[in-house]
Design an enzyme around this catalytic site. Structure first.
Site, PDB file in Angstrom:
ATOM      1  N   GLY A   1      15.225 -52.730 -67.763  1.00  0.00           N
ATOM      2  CA  GLY A   1      16.448 -53.531 -67.676  1.00  0.00           C
ATOM      3  C   GLY A   1      16.616 -54.284 -68.985  1.00  0.00           C
TER       4      GLY A   1
ATOM      5  N   GLU B   1      12.565 -58.745 -67.281  1.00  0.00           N
ATOM      6  CA  GLU B   1      13.071 -60.013 -66.728  1.00  0.00           C
ATOM      7  C   GLU B   1      13.841 -59.608 -65.481  1.00  0.00           C
ATOM      8  OE1 GLU B   1      15.054 -62.220 -65.306  1.00  0.00           O
ATOM      9  OE2 GLU B   1      16.263 -62.973 -66.985  1.00  0.00           O
TER      10      GLU B   1
ATOM     11  N   HIS C   1      25.087 -61.626 -70.397  1.00  0.00           N
ATOM     12  CA  HIS C   1      23.918 -61.573 -71.275  1.00  0.00           C
ATOM     13  C   HIS C   1      23.908 -62.743 -72.253  1.00  0.00           C
ATOM     14  CE1 HIS C   1      22.430 -57.722 -69.851  1.00  0.00           C
ATOM     15  NE2 HIS C   1      23.691 -57.407 -69.685  1.00  0.00           N
TER      16      HIS C   1
ATOM     17  N   GLU D   1      17.957 -49.225 -69.942  1.00  0.00           N
ATOM     18  CA  GLU D   1      19.051 -50.055 -69.404  1.00  0.00           C
ATOM     19  C   GLU D   1      20.078 -49.141 -68.742  1.00  0.00           C
ATOM     20  OE1 GLU D   1      19.909 -53.291 -68.900  1.00  0.00           O
ATOM     21  OE2 GLU D   1      21.800 -52.472 -68.133  1.00  0.00           O
TER      22      GLU D   1
ATOM     23  N   GLU E   1      17.178 -60.095 -56.914  1.00  0.00           N
ATOM     24  CA  GLU E   1      18.017 -59.107 -57.605  1.00  0.00           C
ATOM     25  C   GLU E   1      17.561 -57.688 -57.275  1.00  0.00           C
ATOM     26  OE1 GLU E   1      19.191 -59.741 -61.628  1.00  0.00           O
ATOM     27  OE2 GLU E   1      19.802 -61.797 -61.212  1.00  0.00           O
TER      28      GLU E   1
HETATM   29  C1  LIG Z   1      18.305 -60.127 -65.806  1.00  0.00           C
HETATM   30  S1  LIG Z   1      18.918 -58.861 -66.865  1.00  0.00           S
HETATM   31  C2  LIG Z   1      17.772 -58.951 -68.223  1.00  0.00           C
HETATM   32  C3  LIG Z   1      18.306 -58.370 -69.506  1.00  0.00           C
HETATM   33  C4  LIG Z   1      17.359 -58.507 -70.705  1.00  0.00           C
HETATM   34  N1  LIG Z   1      16.083 -57.895 -70.456  1.00  0.00           N
HETATM   35  C5  LIG Z   1      17.142 -59.959 -71.080  1.00  0.00           C
HETATM   36  O1  LIG Z   1      16.046 -60.459 -70.895  1.00  0.00           O
HETATM   37  O2  LIG Z   1      18.085 -60.606 -71.553  1.00  0.00           O
HETATM   38  C6  LIG Z   1      18.436 -57.401 -65.987  1.00  0.00           C
HETATM   39  C7  LIG Z   1      18.955 -56.103 -66.564  1.00  0.00           C
HETATM   40  O3  LIG Z   1      18.396 -55.024 -65.798  1.00  0.00           O
HETATM   41  C8  LIG Z   1      19.356 -53.978 -65.715  1.00  0.00           C
HETATM   42  N2  LIG Z   1      18.954 -53.136 -64.572  1.00  0.00           N
HETATM   43  C9  LIG Z   1      18.992 -53.487 -63.259  1.00  0.00           C
HETATM   44  N3  LIG Z   1      18.508 -52.484 -62.501  1.00  0.00           N
HETATM   45  C10 LIG Z   1      18.142 -51.486 -63.358  1.00  0.00           C
HETATM   46  C11 LIG Z   1      17.577 -50.193 -63.170  1.00  0.00           C
HETATM   47  N4  LIG Z   1      17.290 -49.742 -61.949  1.00  0.00           N
HETATM   48  N5  LIG Z   1      17.325 -49.423 -64.265  1.00  0.00           N
HETATM   49  C12 LIG Z   1      17.631 -49.893 -65.512  1.00  0.00           C
HETATM   50  N6  LIG Z   1      18.191 -51.106 -65.743  1.00  0.00           N
HETATM   51  C13 LIG Z   1      18.436 -51.899 -64.685  1.00  0.00           C
HETATM   52  C14 LIG Z   1      20.661 -54.740 -65.541  1.00  0.00           C
HETATM   53  O4  LIG Z   1      21.791 -53.924 -65.856  1.00  0.00           O
HETATM   54  C15 LIG Z   1      20.462 -55.906 -66.505  1.00  0.00           C
HETATM   55  O5  LIG Z   1      20.950 -55.593 -67.798  1.00  0.00           O
END
Ligand SMILES: C[S@@+](CC[C@H](N)C(=O)[O-])C[C@H]1O[C@@H](n2cnc3c(N)ncnc32)[C@H](O)[C@@H]1O
Length: 319
Positions: free
Chosen positions: A49, A114, A18, A71, A123
């Protein structure tokens, strides 16, 4: 183990990944500008997420009355602390859950997420985002990002040549040829491919509208068959790929001609580096297949002129 190339998505529970995303000012400033444009005072916002909660905090700052920050990993604890440090706990509710199983008390005006990997869809988070759209977004509600396209071009990745030479060199007195064999079945990420490294005009693989794309389509493979004609002679060793997102009037892309981001470019390598002439026809097939929560497999095939097709598959790195 699923294979050498299976990403460790558990990394999202660690602050280190992060930190990389927060340090990426191109990415985070683009989201900030998009949220300032797309979130109106009094809106209810869903952040899918949420990670550290950064986008939720920006949405609250933009005037959202309530933000649901969902999250799945334990980084949600950090998000809760960051929200409190910014004195926004009255408006930002951090929820530790998979988005698929969350129950919100109300529908939302805006969904922000994102969800993009290096080529956008890799992803495997788009389908959960669209499922949430269908469950929680009010009619006429807004999606950030609104559109995401994937792009591809034949390229020369110089780092790959250097690395292949290294694997072939017998360094340390050890035959490391197996590393090279596996590397040609992997998608290489965060590559430094510049516009001058592209051999032909880039082409769009797909163009996804987050408001209208049916969920069922996002759950399937994303495939593209493209034919390129080289515009100059040069060395060719991979297909460079990237995304181009419209965050609602704000552009975010990791294209070779754009400011650097933490994504870099993806490269799908060939078996070898070959010299091609100007005017060479290059046929390609690429497929990004949903594989599990957080990751996808890639298949790509390339045919140069009238030569044979060569086939690559990230599952091919499994032994
Ligand atoms: C690319 S990161 C973005 C984090 C934050 N939004 C940012 O912009 O810095 C994607 C996030 O989505 C979470 N994530 C992925 N699949 C998810 C799901 N099905 N439900 C909730 N969170 C999820 C991941 O754990 C990760 O923290």
């Amino acid at each position: 183990m699923d294979g050498y190339t299976t990403p460790e998505w558990g990394a999202y529970q660690e602050l280190s990944l992060h930190r990389v995303m927060l340090l990426d000012r191109v990415r985070t400033d683009a989201y900030r500008a998009a949220i300032e444009r797309g979130v109106r005072p009094g809106d209810v916002v869903l952040d899918i997420g949420a990670g550290t909660g950064i986008l939720s905090i920006l949405a609250a700052r933009a005037g959202a009355s309530t933000v649901y920050a969902v999250e799945r990993t334990r980084i949600h604890e950090f998000a809760q602390d960051l929200v409190e440090d910014n004195e926004l706990e009255a408006r930002v509710r951090v929820i530790h859950s998979d988005i698929e199983s969350v129950t919100l008390p109300e529908p939302v005006d805006v969904i922000v997420s994102e969800w993009m990997g290096g080529i956008g869809v890799d992803e495997n988070l788009l389908a959960p985002v669209l499922q949430a759209r269908d469950r929680w977004l009010k009619p006429g509600g807004r999606m950030i990002p609104a559109r995401v396209a994937g792009w591809l071009a034949p390229a020369h990745d110089r780092e790959q040549d250097d690395e292949m030479r290294f694997w072939a060199s017998g360094h340390y007195g050890v035959d490391l040829g197996l590393v090279a064999d596996c590397t040609t079945q992997e998608h290489l990420w965060n590559r430094n491919v510049a516009p001058a490294d592209l051999l032909a005009e880039p082409q769009r693989m797909w163009d996804l509208d987050a408001h209208s794309l049916p969920l069922a389509q996002a759950e399937k493979d994303f495939t593209a068959r493209l034919t390129f004609v080289t515009r100059r002679p040069g060395r060719f060793n991979g297909l460079a790929a990237w995304f181009d997102a419209d965050l609602g009037g704000v552009r975010l892309t990791n294209a070779p001609d754009a400011p650097d981001t933490h994504w870099g470019r993806f490269v799908f390598p060939l078996d070898d580096t070959v010299e091609v002439d100007a005017g060479t026809r290059i046929e390609t097939e690429h497929s990004c297949d949903p594989a599990g929560p957080g990751y996808t497999h890639h298949r790509w095939a390339v045919r140069i002129g009238d030569g044979n097709w060569q086939y690559h598959d990230t599952r091919g790195a499994v032994i």
